[in-house]
Design a protein around this motif. Sequence first.
Motif, short mmCIF file in Angstrom:
data_model
loop_
_atom_site.label_atom_id
_atom_site.label_comp_id
_atom_site.label_asym_id
_atom_site.label_seq_id
_atom_site.Cartn_x
_atom_site.Cartn_y
_atom_site.Cartn_z
N ARG A 289 0.82 -1.20 0.00
CA ARG A 289 0.00 0.00 0.00
C ARG A 289 0.86 1.26 0.00
O ARG A 289 0.35 2.39 0.00
CB ARG A 289 -0.94 0.00 1.21
CG ARG A 289 -2.02 -1.07 1.13
CD ARG A 289 -3.04 -0.93 2.23
NE ARG A 289 -2.52 -1.28 3.53
CZ ARG A 289 -2.61 -2.49 4.07
NH1 ARG A 289 -3.18 -3.49 3.40
NH2 ARG A 289 -2.14 -2.73 5.29
N GLY A 290 2.17 1.11 0.04
CA GLY A 290 3.11 2.22 0.01
C GLY A 290 4.52 1.67 0.05
O GLY A 290 4.72 0.46 0.19
N LEU A 291 5.50 2.55 -0.09
CA LEU A 291 6.90 2.15 -0.03
C LEU A 291 7.47 2.56 1.32
O LEU A 291 7.29 3.71 1.75
CB LEU A 291 7.71 2.80 -1.16
CG LEU A 291 7.33 2.39 -2.58
CD1 LEU A 291 8.25 3.09 -3.59
CD2 LEU A 291 7.39 0.88 -2.76
N THR A 292 8.17 1.65 1.99
CA THR A 292 8.75 1.93 3.30
C THR A 292 10.26 1.80 3.28
O THR A 292 10.82 1.06 2.47
CB THR A 292 8.17 1.01 4.39
OG1 THR A 292 8.48 -0.34 4.07
CG2 THR A 292 6.67 1.19 4.52
N SER A 293 10.89 2.50 4.20
CA SER A 293 12.34 2.45 4.39
C SER A 293 12.62 2.49 5.88
O SER A 293 11.77 2.91 6.67
CB SER A 293 13.02 3.63 3.68
OG SER A 293 12.44 4.86 4.08
N PRO A 294 13.81 2.04 6.31
CA PRO A 294 14.10 2.03 7.75
C PRO A 294 14.12 3.43 8.34
O PRO A 294 14.55 4.39 7.67
CB PRO A 294 15.50 1.39 7.81
CG PRO A 294 15.65 0.64 6.52
CD PRO A 294 14.89 1.44 5.52
N PRO A 295 13.65 3.61 9.57
CA PRO A 295 13.75 4.92 10.22
C PRO A 295 15.20 5.40 10.22
O PRO A 295 16.13 4.64 10.43
CB PRO A 295 13.27 4.64 11.66
CG PRO A 295 12.37 3.44 11.52
CD PRO A 295 12.98 2.61 10.44
N GLY A 296 15.38 6.67 9.94
CA GLY A 296 16.71 7.26 9.94
C GLY A 296 17.50 7.12 8.66
O GLY A 296 18.57 7.71 8.53
N ASP A 297 16.99 6.40 7.68
CA ASP A 297 17.73 6.13 6.43
C ASP A 297 17.29 7.13 5.36
O ASP A 297 16.34 6.88 4.60
CB ASP A 297 17.48 4.69 5.98
CG ASP A 297 18.43 4.25 4.88
OD1 ASP A 297 18.93 5.12 4.13
OD2 ASP A 297 18.69 3.03 4.77
N ALA A 298 17.99 8.25 5.29
CA ALA A 298 17.62 9.31 4.35
C ALA A 298 17.76 8.87 2.90
O ALA A 298 16.93 9.21 2.05
CB ALA A 298 18.46 10.56 4.62
N ALA A 299 18.82 8.14 2.59
CA ALA A 299 19.05 7.72 1.21
C ALA A 299 17.95 6.79 0.72
O ALA A 299 17.48 6.91 -0.42
CB ALA A 299 20.41 7.02 1.11
N ALA A 300 17.52 5.86 1.58
CA ALA A 300 16.46 4.92 1.19
C ALA A 300 15.14 5.65 0.99
O ALA A 300 14.38 5.35 0.06
CB ALA A 300 16.32 3.83 2.24
N LEU A 301 14.83 6.62 1.86
CA LEU A 301 13.60 7.40 1.71
C LEU A 301 13.63 8.18 0.40
O LEU A 301 12.64 8.22 -0.34
CB LEU A 301 13.42 8.33 2.90
CG LEU A 301 12.13 9.17 2.92
CD1 LEU A 301 10.89 8.29 2.90
CD2 LEU A 301 12.10 10.09 4.14
N ALA A 302 14.77 8.82 0.10
CA ALA A 302 14.90 9.57 -1.16
C ALA A 302 14.71 8.66 -2.36
O ALA A 302 14.04 9.03 -3.34
CB ALA A 302 16.27 10.23 -1.22
N HIS A 303 15.26 7.46 -2.31
CA HIS A 303 15.11 6.51 -3.42
C HIS A 303 13.64 6.16 -3.64
O HIS A 303 13.16 6.15 -4.79
CB HIS A 303 15.90 5.24 -3.11
CG HIS A 303 15.64 4.12 -4.09
ND1 HIS A 303 16.18 4.10 -5.35
CD2 HIS A 303 14.86 3.01 -3.98
CE1 HIS A 303 15.76 3.02 -5.99
NE2 HIS A 303 14.96 2.35 -5.18
N ASN A 304 12.91 5.91 -2.55
CA ASN A 304 11.49 5.54 -2.69
C ASN A 304 10.65 6.70 -3.24
O ASN A 304 9.72 6.48 -4.03
CB ASN A 304 10.93 5.08 -1.35
CG ASN A 304 11.41 3.69 -0.98
OD1 ASN A 304 11.92 2.95 -1.82
ND2 ASN A 304 11.26 3.32 0.27
N ILE A 305 10.96 7.92 -2.82
CA ILE A 305 10.26 9.08 -3.38
C ILE A 305 10.48 9.16 -4.88
O ILE A 305 9.55 9.36 -5.67
CB ILE A 305 10.73 10.39 -2.69
CG1 ILE A 305 10.37 10.38 -1.21
CG2 ILE A 305 10.09 11.60 -3.39
CD1 ILE A 305 11.01 11.53 -0.43
#
Length: 373
Positions: A289-305
């Motif tokens: 229902r969405g893309l998740t990344s580990p808390p604190g992981d800025a690079a992973a969040l940017a990738h999912n966006i």
Amino acid sequence: MNILQLNFENGWRGGERQTFLTMLQFREEGHTVHLLSRAGSDMGRRAREAGFVVHECKGAGGVLAFLIRQGRQYDVLHVQTGHMLTWAVLTRWLHGAPVIYSRRVAFRLKGALTRFKYRHTDLVVAISDACANSVKAVGVGHVPVIADATLPVVTDAARMAALAAGLGLAGRKVVATTSALAADKDPLMLVDAIAALKKQRDDFVFVHFGTGKLDAEVRARVAALQLQDHFVFAGYQQQVEALFGLFDVFVMSSREEGLGSSVLDAFSARVPVASTSAGGLKELLADERGLTSPPGDAAALAHNISVLLDKPHWAAGMVARAADYYEQHHRLDTMGRAYLSLFDKLLNGRRRCHIQPVSPLAAPAAPEVASQA
């Protein structure tokens, strides 16, 4: 039923919105609902404007006095904040009303007083499994889960057009969040994620809706990373969900989160979500229902966006699943009726267990062993 809602927060965040929506639904179901709140709070003001009876107190002394004097007139005390839970439990022997607490955070509980008040609450209801587990860790065995709910999002075209013009959003993809600038939301990591996203692409603007204690620190990080053209502070917006139609991607950067009612708004508004997996967020965003990344992981969040921006047709399936899930599990009437059912069971159980006076000539009954709820 006569129901007293207790919320002592001064501002207006997710927990206060949930308190207010719960009050609306209980009233819709035919019950009498009053609010006990902090004097001068946004919560009290909004409830009064909606036609509710509001009892305001300046501090703990006023709350304690109110509960001692008037608590008995209510069938249920529905507590929404931690301070209020302490005061409701400490006065139980005087007001006698059952105390039900909605636990909306998932952080670890500590301290003897905390354990005492949770174990002496008639019923703790959690908004997610993550919240329930934090309560069970202090010895409370039965913690039902009733997820938060929101009203279906209705976007406001005029407001969206005015905001887009005012912030210069035309021609750019809009990534946004609605959250307090507070430590549990990890806004500094979010700034780092936007900096990482800027290194990948230049076709977007990030808009942050909300205020908080970390405002100056977050603005300094934005300036240090030279993100002024890509990171916009929009401040507090009343009924911000009406603006969700502007968003191409909704983001949550929390390091701690009970559930995440803003994600529910995104589901309802059919906006794809990139989020951390903190607390109850991983439950909301499960099953693609969405893309998740580990808390604190800025690079992973940017990738999912970036993935969601690049693949709108692929994201459409995710959005459809999220919207269907919202309709099935997070409507306000579903939440309200689930609470009322629990209240009924609790009150009926109390009536069945009521001990009638025993004649002084009768033989004493064997003592009963109380079981912990």
